[in-house]
Scaffold this active site. Structure first.
Site, PDB file in Angstrom:
ATOM      1  N   ASN A 151       0.791  -1.240   0.000  1.00  0.00           N
ATOM      2  CA  ASN A 151       0.000   0.000   0.000  1.00  0.00           C
ATOM      3  C   ASN A 151       0.825   1.293   0.000  1.00  0.00           C
ATOM      4  O   ASN A 151       0.298   2.343  -0.350  1.00  0.00           O
ATOM      5  CB  ASN A 151      -1.014  -0.009   1.152  1.00  0.00           C
ATOM      6  CG  ASN A 151      -0.357   0.027   2.499  1.00  0.00           C
ATOM      7  OD1 ASN A 151       0.741  -0.486   2.686  1.00  0.00           O
ATOM      8  ND2 ASN A 151      -1.033   0.628   3.458  1.00  0.00           N
ATOM      9  N   GLU A 253       5.138  -3.714  11.964  1.00  0.00           N
ATOM     10  CA  GLU A 253       4.090  -2.694  11.865  1.00  0.00           C
ATOM     11  C   GLU A 253       2.922  -3.342  11.139  1.00  0.00           C
ATOM     12  O   GLU A 253       3.079  -3.789   9.999  1.00  0.00           O
ATOM     13  CB  GLU A 253       4.587  -1.473  11.092  1.00  0.00           C
ATOM     14  CG  GLU A 253       5.557  -0.611  11.865  1.00  0.00           C
ATOM     15  CD  GLU A 253       4.989  -0.025  13.138  1.00  0.00           C
ATOM     16  OE1 GLU A 253       3.747   0.048  13.291  1.00  0.00           O
ATOM     17  OE2 GLU A 253       5.792   0.337  14.009  1.00  0.00           O
ATOM     18  N   CYS A 287      -2.889   1.868   6.664  1.00  0.00           N
ATOM     19  CA  CYS A 287      -2.974   1.294   8.010  1.00  0.00           C
ATOM     20  C   CYS A 287      -3.498   2.329   8.991  1.00  0.00           C
ATOM     21  O   CYS A 287      -4.032   1.984  10.041  1.00  0.00           O
ATOM     22  CB  CYS A 287      -1.617   0.769   8.442  1.00  0.00           C
ATOM     23  SG  CYS A 287      -0.314   1.972   8.206  1.00  0.00           S
ATOM     24  N   GLU A 465       9.499   3.208  14.086  1.00  0.00           N
ATOM     25  CA  GLU A 465      10.190   3.491  12.835  1.00  0.00           C
ATOM     26  C   GLU A 465      10.271   5.007  12.653  1.00  0.00           C
ATOM     27  O   GLU A 465       9.523   5.758  13.260  1.00  0.00           O
ATOM     28  CB  GLU A 465       9.406   2.895  11.665  1.00  0.00           C
ATOM     29  CG  GLU A 465       9.236   1.397  11.792  1.00  0.00           C
ATOM     30  CD  GLU A 465       8.968   0.738  10.471  1.00  0.00           C
ATOM     31  OE1 GLU A 465       9.927   0.553   9.697  1.00  0.00           O
ATOM     32  OE2 GLU A 465       7.805   0.386  10.187  1.00  0.00           O
TER      33      GLU A 465
HETATM   34  P1  NAP Z   1       0.701  -9.031   3.943  1.00  0.00           P
HETATM   35  O1  NAP Z   1      -0.118  -9.925   3.124  1.00  0.00           O
HETATM   36  O2  NAP Z   1       0.982  -9.397   5.351  1.00  0.00           O
HETATM   37  O3  NAP Z   1       2.084  -8.875   3.148  1.00  0.00           O
HETATM   38  C1  NAP Z   1       3.107  -8.024   3.609  1.00  0.00           C
HETATM   39  C2  NAP Z   1       4.436  -8.548   3.091  1.00  0.00           C
HETATM   40  O4  NAP Z   1       4.719  -9.803   3.708  1.00  0.00           O
HETATM   41  C3  NAP Z   1       4.443  -8.803   1.587  1.00  0.00           C
HETATM   42  O5  NAP Z   1       5.711  -8.463   1.061  1.00  0.00           O
HETATM   43  C4  NAP Z   1       4.207 -10.293   1.519  1.00  0.00           C
HETATM   44  O6  NAP Z   1       4.673 -10.885   0.325  1.00  0.00           O
HETATM   45  C5  NAP Z   1       5.016 -10.758   2.709  1.00  0.00           C
HETATM   46  N1  NAP Z   1       4.709 -12.106   3.174  1.00  0.00           N
HETATM   47  C6  NAP Z   1       3.588 -12.844   2.949  1.00  0.00           C
HETATM   48  N2  NAP Z   1       3.709 -14.052   3.553  1.00  0.00           N
HETATM   49  C7  NAP Z   1       4.926 -14.070   4.159  1.00  0.00           C
HETATM   50  C8  NAP Z   1       5.633 -15.023   4.946  1.00  0.00           C
HETATM   51  N3  NAP Z   1       5.108 -16.209   5.221  1.00  0.00           N
HETATM   52  N4  NAP Z   1       6.852 -14.703   5.401  1.00  0.00           N
HETATM   53  C9  NAP Z   1       7.402 -13.498   5.141  1.00  0.00           C
HETATM   54  N5  NAP Z   1       6.783 -12.557   4.399  1.00  0.00           N
HETATM   55  C10 NAP Z   1       5.559 -12.831   3.917  1.00  0.00           C
HETATM   56  O7  NAP Z   1       0.129  -7.553   3.955  1.00  0.00           O
HETATM   57  P2  NAP Z   1      -0.355  -6.691   2.685  1.00  0.00           P
HETATM   58  O8  NAP Z   1      -1.671  -7.218   2.251  1.00  0.00           O
HETATM   59  O9  NAP Z   1       0.733  -6.547   1.680  1.00  0.00           O
HETATM   60  O10 NAP Z   1      -0.518  -5.241   3.330  1.00  0.00           O
HETATM   61  C11 NAP Z   1      -1.666  -4.834   3.973  1.00  0.00           C
HETATM   62  C12 NAP Z   1      -1.467  -4.844   5.468  1.00  0.00           C
HETATM   63  O11 NAP Z   1      -0.343  -4.031   5.808  1.00  0.00           O
HETATM   64  C13 NAP Z   1      -2.623  -4.251   6.223  1.00  0.00           C
HETATM   65  O12 NAP Z   1      -2.936  -5.064   7.323  1.00  0.00           O
HETATM   66  C14 NAP Z   1      -2.091  -2.900   6.698  1.00  0.00           C
HETATM   67  O13 NAP Z   1      -2.704  -2.388   7.834  1.00  0.00           O
HETATM   68  C15 NAP Z   1      -0.677  -3.214   6.920  1.00  0.00           C
HETATM   69  N6  NAP Z   1       0.128  -1.989   6.936  1.00  0.00           N
HETATM   70  C16 NAP Z   1       0.599  -1.565   8.137  1.00  0.00           C
HETATM   71  C17 NAP Z   1       1.338  -0.397   8.225  1.00  0.00           C
HETATM   72  C18 NAP Z   1       1.877   0.068   9.539  1.00  0.00           C
HETATM   73  O14 NAP Z   1       2.871   0.776   9.530  1.00  0.00           O
HETATM   74  N7  NAP Z   1       1.275  -0.288  10.661  1.00  0.00           N
HETATM   75  C19 NAP Z   1       1.602   0.336   7.069  1.00  0.00           C
HETATM   76  C20 NAP Z   1       1.090  -0.127   5.861  1.00  0.00           C
HETATM   77  C21 NAP Z   1       0.359  -1.311   5.807  1.00  0.00           C
HETATM   78  P3  NAP Z   1       3.651 -11.147  -0.911  1.00  0.00           P
HETATM   79  O15 NAP Z   1       3.206  -9.837  -1.390  1.00  0.00           O
HETATM   80  O16 NAP Z   1       4.522 -11.826  -1.897  1.00  0.00           O
HETATM   81  O17 NAP Z   1       2.555 -12.003  -0.371  1.00  0.00           O
END
Ligand code: NAP
Length: 484
Positions: A151, A253, A287, A465
């Site tokens: 995102n 995060e 987020c 961060e």
């Molecule tokens: P996600 O599905 O958890 O993926 C995040 C990253 O983790 C991606 O690069 C993903 O790779 C990787 N990943 C997936 N499975 C993994 C595993 N088993 N081991 C290591 N890495 C793995 O999250 P998303 O859908 O991309 O992002 C949305 C989420 O991010 C939301 O919950 C949002 O709130 C959160 N977010 C939080 C913040 C904050 O600072 N608090 C900021 C922005 C977003 P792939 O893409 O290849 O699956």
């Protein structure tokens, strides 16, 4: 290199993946941004090896060398912000102004940490023992795996890579599979910045295929992750149960379910602007998005009426088209999740007062009109679980005390906002909101790049961060006792 094949960057070389993967524009799925490499676990291990081999050199690079490399990257991102912002809008679906804004922020982050590289100091204290002094210094961790979500495809990589390198760590960077374009652009710029080979490695690949390697390899000393709660928990578990190499330091995060409290004394226009900006801009895929609008009795009906009118006036269209307020949802899966939560909310008794419909535009894309749910309660699933789309629930509260209690009644604790003209209420809210970030008369989303970012409860784990606080994660403290 083939014009549209974007390779991984390992040990200073561009390396083909085991396969490639098309990067598709969510505003128009006929538009393929490019073909991007996909790594397997063996290639991820090669990247870790490269980072490990580069560490002895990069960890003793002078502050000037580190500052120069980061300044080069930041300057080029800023010079190319229009082009990079356009790439971001094209691959992720943020509007062009949002994309350019995010690229600008990434440039500023690299420049900020170029300065921080020169400011890493220590402390010298007298010992409690005679003739002894105590030196406290910070050293880099070693190899750091950086795993980022889709995102914020350029800002989040920037706010992890820049401090990691500034403090002398070597990086293996894995972007989300949906947005390899900005990640590749950062690596390409970094490849010309004077960093030694292996200091920054890019491995594009699926989390399900290379994630365990990036976290579990004993040569990885730290993991900085931003993404969902579920993936974060899995990473945490791997970091603490590693058989070799001891535990890895980790920083997570994760999600948010951020409340914006609107009090009776609020300026209505400010309240509506904060709600619309916070809930719907960037298609609600932040987020820090304001997904719970907690509104006190006397302003409730006026607020809902103005919010619905404003929401209906938003222009939902191609992210790169002039005049678009809200771009598409990032992909089909996320769009289905948004619609599913809207259905659940209605089954639970909420009313869909505006939006929430999949719509067609000039091209095949993932368009959803921003949704306002009224008659929502804080107990509904749609108020407790992160939807991650342009969906806001309006929850009615009797008074300030109940509004604050509802705001804090959440498993998450990232950002929390209040709209009020009362200094007393603002001061009380700042002190009592259970969140890492508090906003007064501002949207819950939208933060500066030079101050700490992070949350509480299920939203975050580990040191903050950004800003100078980033040193807490990317360095380890050494205490040296020196006798006469
Ligand atoms: P996600 O599905 O958890 O993926 C995040 C990253 O983790 C991606 O690069 C993903 O790779 C990787 N990943 C997936 N499975 C993994 C595993 N088993 N081991 C290591 N890495 C793995 O999250 P998303 O859908 O991309 O992002 C949305 C989420 O991010 C939301 O919950 C949002 O709130 C959160 N977010 C939080 C913040 C904050 O600072 N608090 C900021 C922005 C977003 P792939 O893409 O290849 O699956």
């Amino acid at each position: 290199m083939h014009a549209t094949e974007h390779r991984n960057f390992i040990a200073g070389e561009w390396v083909a993946g085991v396969r490639t993967h098309p990067n598709v524009n969510p505003s128009d799925t006929r538009d393929v941004v490019g073909e991007y490499a996909l790594a397997d676990a063996a290639q991820a291990r090669t990247a870790i090896e490269a980072a490990h081999a580069a560490f002895p050199k990069w960890s003793v690079a002078t502050p000037q060398q580190r500052a120069d490399a980061l300044d080069f990257i930041g300057s080029e991102i800023l010079a190319r912000k229009a082009e990079l912002g356009d790439l971001l809008a094209r691959e992720e679906g943020k509007t062009l102004p949002e994309g350019v804004g995010e690229a600008t922020r990434a440039g500023h982050i690299f420049k900020f940490f170029a300065g921080e590289a020169l400011r890493t100091g220590g402390e010298l204290l007298p010992s409690v023992r005679p003739g002894v002094s105590v030196e406290i210094t910070r050293e880099p961790l070693g190899v750091v795996s950086i795993i980022t979500p889709w995102n914020f495809p350029i800002a989040i990589p920037a706010w992890k890579i820049a401090p990691a390198l500034a403090y002398g760590n070597c990086v293996v960077f894995k972007p989300a599979e949906l947005v390899p374009g900005c990640a590749w652009a950062i690596a390409e710029i970094a490849s010309r910045s004077g960093l030694p080979p292996g200091a920054l490695n890019l491995v594009m690949g699926r989390g399900s295929q290379i994630g365990d390697t990036l976290v579990g390899d004993p040569r990885v000393a730290g993991v900085s992750f931003t993404g969902s709660v579920a993936t974060g928990h899995r990473i945490a578990q791997s970091c603490v149960t590693r058989k070799e190499g001891g535990m890895a330091k980790f920083q997570l995060e994760m999600g948010g379910k951020n409340p914006l409290v609107v009090l009776d004394d609020a300026d209505l226009a400010t309240a509506v602007t904060c709600a619309v900006q916070g809930a719907f801009y960037s298609t609600g895929q932040r987020c820090t998005a304001s997904s719970r609008l907690i509104v006190t009795e006397r302003i409730h009906d006026r607020f809902v009426e103005a919010l619905v009118a404003k929401t209906r006036s938003l222009v939902i269209d191609d992210a790169r088209k002039a005049g678009t307020d809200i771009g598409p949802v990032v992909d089909e899966r996320q769009l289905e999740q948004d619609l599913e939560y809207l259905a659940i909310a209605r089954q639970e008794g909420a009313t869909l007062a505006a939006g929430g419909e999949r719509v067609e535009r000039g091209a095949p894309g993932f368009y959803l009109t921003p949704a306002v749910l009224t008659h929502a309660t804080n107990a509904m699933r749609s108020s407790r679980e992160e939807i991650f789309g342009p969906v806001a629930s309006v929850i009615r509260a009797r008074d300030y005390d109940e509004a604050l209690a509802l705001a804090n009644d959440s498993p998450m604790g990232l950002s929390s906002g209040v709209v009020t003209t009362s200094l007393k209420a603002a001061a009380h809210f700042k002190r009592n909101a259970q969140a890492g970030m508090v906003m007064v008369n501002l949207p819950t989303a939208g933060v500066d790049y030079h101050v700490p970012f992070g949350g509480r409860k299920a939203s975050s784990f580990g040191p903050r961060e950004q800003g100078r606080y980033a040193a807490e994660f990317y360095t380890t403290v050494k205490t040296a006792y020196v006798g006469a």
